[in-house]
Design an enzyme around this catalytic site. Structure first.
Site, PDB file in Angstrom:
ATOM      1  N   ARG A 119      61.598  74.443  55.485  1.00  0.00           N
ATOM      2  CA  ARG A 119      61.439  74.022  56.882  1.00  0.00           C
ATOM      3  C   ARG A 119      61.773  75.175  57.837  1.00  0.00           C
ATOM      4  O   ARG A 119      61.180  75.305  58.899  1.00  0.00           O
ATOM      5  CB  ARG A 119      62.310  72.788  57.168  1.00  0.00           C
ATOM      6  CG  ARG A 119      61.831  71.560  56.381  1.00  0.00           C
ATOM      7  CD  ARG A 119      62.657  70.326  56.681  1.00  0.00           C
ATOM      8  NE  ARG A 119      62.551  69.871  58.050  1.00  0.00           N
ATOM      9  CZ  ARG A 119      61.615  69.062  58.525  1.00  0.00           C
ATOM     10  NH1 ARG A 119      60.681  68.605  57.717  1.00  0.00           N
ATOM     11  NH2 ARG A 119      61.616  68.688  59.778  1.00  0.00           N
TER      12      ARG A 119
ATOM     13  N   CYS B 274      65.086  59.387  65.516  1.00  0.00           N
ATOM     14  CA  CYS B 274      63.925  58.488  65.501  1.00  0.00           C
ATOM     15  C   CYS B 274      64.213  57.334  64.541  1.00  0.00           C
ATOM     16  O   CYS B 274      63.353  56.921  63.776  1.00  0.00           O
ATOM     17  CB  CYS B 274      62.634  59.237  65.159  1.00  0.00           C
ATOM     18  SG  CYS B 274      62.632  60.015  63.549  1.00  0.00           S
TER      19      CYS B 274
ATOM     20  N   ASP C 228      68.664  66.933  67.584  1.00  0.00           N
ATOM     21  CA  ASP C 228      67.633  65.976  67.157  1.00  0.00           C
ATOM     22  C   ASP C 228      67.928  65.747  65.676  1.00  0.00           C
ATOM     23  O   ASP C 228      67.391  66.430  64.811  1.00  0.00           O
ATOM     24  CB  ASP C 228      66.255  66.625  67.379  1.00  0.00           C
ATOM     25  CG  ASP C 228      65.107  65.695  67.042  1.00  0.00           C
ATOM     26  OD1 ASP C 228      65.290  64.469  67.115  1.00  0.00           O
ATOM     27  OD2 ASP C 228      64.023  66.200  66.693  1.00  0.00           O
TER      28      ASP C 228
ATOM     29  N   ALA D 244      66.355  72.160  64.030  1.00  0.00           N
ATOM     30  CA  ALA D 244      65.193  72.575  64.821  1.00  0.00           C
ATOM     31  C   ALA D 244      63.807  72.416  64.185  1.00  0.00           C
ATOM     32  O   ALA D 244      62.822  72.301  64.909  1.00  0.00           O
ATOM     33  CB  ALA D 244      65.378  74.027  65.249  1.00  0.00           C
ATOM     34  N   ALA D 245      63.688  72.497  62.859  1.00  0.00           N
ATOM     35  CA  ALA D 245      62.347  72.535  62.263  1.00  0.00           C
ATOM     36  C   ALA D 245      61.650  71.171  62.384  1.00  0.00           C
ATOM     37  O   ALA D 245      62.318  70.142  62.338  1.00  0.00           O
ATOM     38  CB  ALA D 245      62.448  72.915  60.789  1.00  0.00           C
ATOM     39  N   PRO D 246      60.326  71.158  62.535  1.00  0.00           N
ATOM     40  CA  PRO D 246      59.402  72.293  62.538  1.00  0.00           C
ATOM     41  C   PRO D 246      59.311  73.028  63.883  1.00  0.00           C
ATOM     42  O   PRO D 246      58.542  73.976  63.998  1.00  0.00           O
ATOM     43  CB  PRO D 246      58.061  71.654  62.177  1.00  0.00           C
ATOM     44  CG  PRO D 246      58.169  70.259  62.715  1.00  0.00           C
ATOM     45  CD  PRO D 246      59.612  69.867  62.538  1.00  0.00           C
TER      46      PRO D 246
ATOM     47  N   GLY E  68      58.960  71.626  67.305  1.00  0.00           N
ATOM     48  CA  GLY E  68      58.279  71.060  68.482  1.00  0.00           C
ATOM     49  C   GLY E  68      59.183  71.032  69.699  1.00  0.00           C
ATOM     50  O   GLY E  68      58.776  71.401  70.806  1.00  0.00           O
TER      51      GLY E  68
ATOM     52  N   GLU F 139      68.259  75.826  61.379  1.00  0.00           N
ATOM     53  CA  GLU F 139      67.621  74.951  60.393  1.00  0.00           C
ATOM     54  C   GLU F 139      68.074  75.411  59.002  1.00  0.00           C
ATOM     55  O   GLU F 139      67.858  76.568  58.645  1.00  0.00           O
ATOM     56  CB  GLU F 139      66.084  75.040  60.505  1.00  0.00           C
ATOM     57  CG  GLU F 139      65.318  74.336  59.403  1.00  0.00           C
ATOM     58  CD  GLU F 139      65.612  72.849  59.285  1.00  0.00           C
ATOM     59  OE1 GLU F 139      65.580  72.125  60.293  1.00  0.00           O
ATOM     60  OE2 GLU F 139      65.898  72.392  58.149  1.00  0.00           O
TER      61      GLU F 139
END
Ligand code: SAM
Length: 332
Positions: free
Chosen positions: A149, A244, A190, A121-123, A125, A144
């Site tokens: 973080r 990403c 993510d 989860a961090a940071p 968004g 996290e």
């Protein structure tokens, strides 16, 4: 097509040639020059969209509305610093976030009242975007493991008005499926990755640790995290896997591996995205065929406003988590 002028690693550019369509390659290579406008999302937990847009414009920022997300906008790259120092950002009414990142919450589409988990989860968004989409109704948990973080995540949730809603856990996401099996309606993963889409031609440190070993190490962790995310999901629930990175080993191959391991227990769903710069998931890599349904995954091709991103949406159709009894048998 590394013409010798790009400072990016030659091997990275050669791999991109195999990954992205030839006609998109020049645009993809240009994207690493990183002169994109700065994008933001209005934090609807603390502010109305119109008020925040007006506040930014009154502060001298040349805001352009995002065509596909009515709470998002951009300012020219030269105003990035001015945006980050603006009181709307420092007081939590506006969150600076890449446009591609906003697609994650749109694709998972958590509903108010659902039990939702953000497994990396961090940071924060995307956690904040999930909380806003759920209108703080239901249950949102965020995980996290990295201490610094984790503190940043906690601070962001506080600043952006979601600390009274999100339950935070400083733990390894790989253990969560075993600890809370068959629980959540929707899980966002993510995943930690090599962040290839963040390579910046002006900053060679952005790729200093990159290479085949790093990709393989990342992929191992991603497979374990995706399995944990699916185990933590209830039957009928969904998991959004995203990275990403451009590397197929971190994207389609992770999904293909999981589909094979959990054959008949999960299925890939089509993802409707409101943007045009999209490529289907690859169905072969380095001569190996992948399951044809992996084409349902989506690659966001980087352009003048968006960075590269990979998304795959999984639906769980049968239980997957090992019960204590089954775990015992598994070890025998
Ligand atoms: N979703 C975040 C956002 O939008 O702000 C960004 C997440 S970042 C891509 C991946 C995160 O996964 C990092 O914060 C990293 O520390 C975390 N991570 C690394 N190993 C992990 C693990 N074993 N379990 C859960 N998270 C992990």
């Amino acid at each position: 097509m590394n013409d010798g002028l790009s400072p990016l690693p030659h091997e990275f550019c050669a791999r991109l040639e195999q990954i992205v369509p030839a006609e998109a390659l020049p645009q993809v290579l240009r994207s690493f020059e990183n002169v994109r406008p700065a994008s933001f999302r209005v934090n609807t937990l603390l502010s109305g969209t119109e008020e925040s847009f007006a506040e930014l414009r009154n502060g001298g920022l040349a805001v352009t509305d995002c065509a596909w997300c009515d709470v998002a906008g951009t300012v020219p790259a030269e105003q990035r610093r001015q945006l980050s120092e603006h009181v709307a950002v420092t007081e939590g009414r506006v969150y600076i976030q890449g446009l591609s990142s906003m697609l994650a919450a749109l694709a998972l589409a958590p509903q108010p009242g659902e039990a939702v988990l953000d497994l990396a989860a961090a940071p924060g968004g995307k956690t904040l975007h999930l909380a806003a989409t759920m209108q703080k109704q239901g249950r949102l948990s965020a995980v996290e493991p990295v201490r610094t973080r984790f503190f940043k995540l906690r601070e962001n949730l506080r600043r952006y008005g979601a600390d009274d809603f999100v339950r935070l856990y400083q733990t390894d996401g790989r253990d969560v499926g075993r600890k809370t099996p068959e629980t959540f309606d929707a899980v966002l993963l993510d995943a930690p990755c090599t962040s290839e889409a963040r390579f910046d031609c002006n900053d060679p440190t952005s790729w200093q640790f990159w290479g085949p070993r790093k990709i393989a190490e990342s992929a191992r962790k991603q497979k374990a995290l995706l399995r944990s995310a699916i185990d933590a999901t209830r039957v009928g629930g969904r998991v959004l896997y995203c990275t990403c990175s451009f590397a197929p080993e971190e994207n389609e191959l992770v999904v293909a591996h999981t589909l094979r391991r959990l054959e008949g227990k999960i299925t890939l769903l089509r993802i409707e995205l409101p943007v045009g710069n999209i490529q289907p998931g690859l169905t072969q890599w380095e001569g190996k065929e992948l399951p044809s349904e992996v084409a349902l995954a989506r690659r966001v091709l980087p352009d003048e406003t968006m960075s590269g991103f990979f998304l795959a949406l999984v639906e769980k159709t049968e239980p997957t988590a090992l019960t204590k009894q089954k775990r015992g048998r598994h070890r025998e």
